[in-house]
Design a protein around this motif. Structure first.
Motif, PDB file in Angstrom:
ATOM      1  N   PRO A 120      -6.397   1.671   0.754  1.00  0.00           N
ATOM      2  CA  PRO A 120      -7.422   2.145  -0.160  1.00  0.00           C
ATOM      3  C   PRO A 120      -6.747   2.696  -1.407  1.00  0.00           C
ATOM      4  N   SER A 121      -7.364   2.462  -2.564  1.00  0.00           N
ATOM      5  CA  SER A 121      -6.747   2.919  -3.798  1.00  0.00           C
ATOM      6  C   SER A 121      -7.034   4.402  -4.015  1.00  0.00           C
ATOM      7  N   VAL A 122      -5.970   5.149  -4.299  1.00  0.00           N
ATOM      8  CA  VAL A 122      -6.122   6.586  -4.512  1.00  0.00           C
ATOM      9  C   VAL A 122      -7.070   6.905  -5.675  1.00  0.00           C
ATOM     10  N   PRO A 123      -6.935   6.236  -6.839  1.00  0.00           N
ATOM     11  CA  PRO A 123      -7.857   6.575  -7.942  1.00  0.00           C
ATOM     12  C   PRO A 123      -9.330   6.361  -7.581  1.00  0.00           C
ATOM     13  N   GLU A 124      -9.643   5.288  -6.847  1.00  0.00           N
ATOM     14  CA  GLU A 124     -11.044   5.003  -6.510  1.00  0.00           C
ATOM     15  C   GLU A 124     -11.588   5.923  -5.418  1.00  0.00           C
ATOM     16  N   LEU A 125     -10.746   6.169  -4.423  1.00  0.00           N
ATOM     17  CA  LEU A 125     -11.220   6.857  -3.228  1.00  0.00           C
ATOM     18  C   LEU A 125     -11.038   8.375  -3.323  1.00  0.00           C
ATOM     19  N   ILE A 151      -0.556  11.071  -8.541  1.00  0.00           N
ATOM     20  CA  ILE A 151      -0.268   9.964  -9.452  1.00  0.00           C
ATOM     21  C   ILE A 151       0.255   8.805  -8.634  1.00  0.00           C
ATOM     22  N   GLY A 152      -0.475   7.686  -8.668  1.00  0.00           N
ATOM     23  CA  GLY A 152      -0.071   6.522  -7.889  1.00  0.00           C
ATOM     24  C   GLY A 152      -1.285   5.819  -7.320  1.00  0.00           C
ATOM     25  N   ALA A 153      -1.103   4.564  -6.943  1.00  0.00           N
ATOM     26  CA  ALA A 153      -2.212   3.774  -6.410  1.00  0.00           C
ATOM     27  C   ALA A 153      -2.432   4.060  -4.932  1.00  0.00           C
ATOM     28  N   THR A 154      -1.364   4.509  -4.250  1.00  0.00           N
ATOM     29  CA  THR A 154      -1.466   4.791  -2.813  1.00  0.00           C
ATOM     30  C   THR A 154      -0.896   6.183  -2.536  1.00  0.00           C
ATOM     31  N   GLN A 160       6.100   9.633  -3.316  1.00  0.00           N
ATOM     32  CA  GLN A 160       7.348   9.276  -4.009  1.00  0.00           C
ATOM     33  C   GLN A 160       7.422   9.973  -5.358  1.00  0.00           C
ATOM     34  N   HIS A 161       6.281  10.039  -6.028  1.00  0.00           N
ATOM     35  CA  HIS A 161       6.214  10.739  -7.311  1.00  0.00           C
ATOM     36  C   HIS A 161       6.572  12.211  -7.118  1.00  0.00           C
ATOM     37  N   ILE A 173       8.831   5.156   0.414  1.00  0.00           N
ATOM     38  CA  ILE A 173       7.923   5.341   1.542  1.00  0.00           C
ATOM     39  C   ILE A 173       6.964   4.156   1.611  1.00  0.00           C
ATOM     40  N   LYS A 174       6.692   3.718   2.823  1.00  0.00           N
ATOM     41  CA  LYS A 174       5.734   2.642   3.036  1.00  0.00           C
ATOM     42  C   LYS A 174       4.837   3.018   4.209  1.00  0.00           C
ATOM     43  N   LEU A 175       3.520   2.854   4.046  1.00  0.00           N
ATOM     44  CA  LEU A 175       2.568   3.243   5.090  1.00  0.00           C
ATOM     45  C   LEU A 175       1.612   2.099   5.379  1.00  0.00           C
ATOM     46  N   SER A 176       1.158   2.025   6.617  1.00  0.00           N
ATOM     47  CA  SER A 176       0.160   1.025   6.970  1.00  0.00           C
ATOM     48  C   SER A 176      -0.745   1.570   8.071  1.00  0.00           C
TER      49      SER A 176
END
Ligand SMILES: [Zn+2]
Length: 311
Positions: A120-125, A151-154, A160-161, A173-176
């Motif tokens: 899910p996109s952080v800015p939208e959600l 700040i970031g899409a995820t 990381q920021h 970092i990678k999440l799923s």
């Protein structure tokens, strides 16, 4: 690396190192733990997914810290999901919840959130706001808190920021999170790679170590969201698949479980700390019900339960 020694395939933190490049990492795998937490609430899929990501991120980050107490990750923001809380104790007990606005959530365009492969996109959600990390080690110790703008899409990018801004640590970092288990059970996976600061600071990094970092980041990003949550792919095998050419070494795993710290006694203590007028109001009702936001357990109190303590 003894792949067949994967005694516990789920609900764990698997630390590892890639020594030639001075890299430390952790792989987090959550099965029944994440399914239990997300199933305790009747969240819409995008909310469950983003909460699952936050919980996995909290476990990934907690594994990087030396602390004795509770590590909390919290977002507060102006989007449809206005609050997310996830915490992890040193013993590996995790819990979490989200607050959201149903109408605003329904207005968010569906972009495949909840399916494997789409975060899910952080800015939208979540919208604009901040993400805070707190370490609480008990009453007589100082609380550590770090806060950074979202700040970031995820959520992974936001974290990381945070590291770049406040800790000056290089980390990937990678999440799923997806319904990938039996009967559509929720599963989650997280990978974090972190550079161990060399003696004398980053200025003296040799070129090959610099190349190694970039190479490891590329290998990490080659892990698919499906692989991160695949119940048939044990953690060590996944690490070996990604990093075997660079000599990955694994260490003892730390177990993780879904466990809330709420109790009748704790809630009574909180209620008793309210102003006297509020307590008097509550005691007008034959039963006061309090529901724990983390685990959805309801506790009932009679006026007698809330009577002033003899002093
Ligand atoms: Zn609870």
């Amino acid at each position: 690396m003894p792949i067949e020694n994967d005694r516990r395939p789920d609900d764990l933190i698997q630390p590892f190192r890639i020594d030639p490049f001075a890299l430390r990492g952790r792989l987090v795998r959550l099965g029944p733990t994440i399914d239990r937490i997300l199933s305790q609430h009747d969240y819409p899929e995008p909310v469950a997914t983003v909460l699952g990501e936050a919980i996995t991120l909290a476990v990934v980050l907690a594994g990087a810290l030396k602390y004795d107490g509770v590590f909390t990750l919290q977002t507060k923001s102006d989007g449809p999901v206005r609050l997310i809380v996830a915490d992890v104790s040193t013993e590996g007990a995790v819990r979490g919840y989200a607050q959201y606005d149903r109408e605003r959530l329904d207005a968010v365009p569906k972009n495949g959130a909840g399916k494997s492969g789409a975060s899910p996109s952080v800015p939208e959600l979540i919208g604009k706001g901040y993400i805070a990390f707190t370490v609480d080690q008990g009453e007589d110790t100082e609380r550590y808190q770090g806060i950074v703008e979202l700040i970031g899409a995820t959520l992974a990018e936001c974290a990381q920021h945070y590291f770049r801004q406040s800790e000056q640590i290089q980390a990937g970092i990678k999440l799923s999170v997806a319904r990938a288990g039996e009967n559509g059970a929720w599963r989650a996976g997280g990978l974090m790679l972190q550079r161990v600061p060399p003696e004398g600071g980053y200025k003296v990094i040799a070129d090959d170590v610099e190349d190694g970092w970039r190479r490891a980041m590329v290998l990490m990003s080659s892990a698919t969201p499906g692989e991160l949550v695949d119940p048939e792919l044990p953690p060590r095998r996944l690490l070996f698949r990604l990093f075997h050419e660079d000599g990955v070494r694994v260490f003892e795993t730390h177990p993780i479980e879904a466990r809330c710290r709420c109790s009748r006694e704790r809630i009574v203590r909180i209620l008793r700390s309210f102003p006297k007028d509020d307590i008097d109001d509550m005691r007008q009702d034959p039963v006061t019900t309090v529901t724990c936001e983390f685990c959805n357990t309801s506790y009932e109190f009679t006026p007698d339960d809330l009577a002033p303590l003899d002093s």
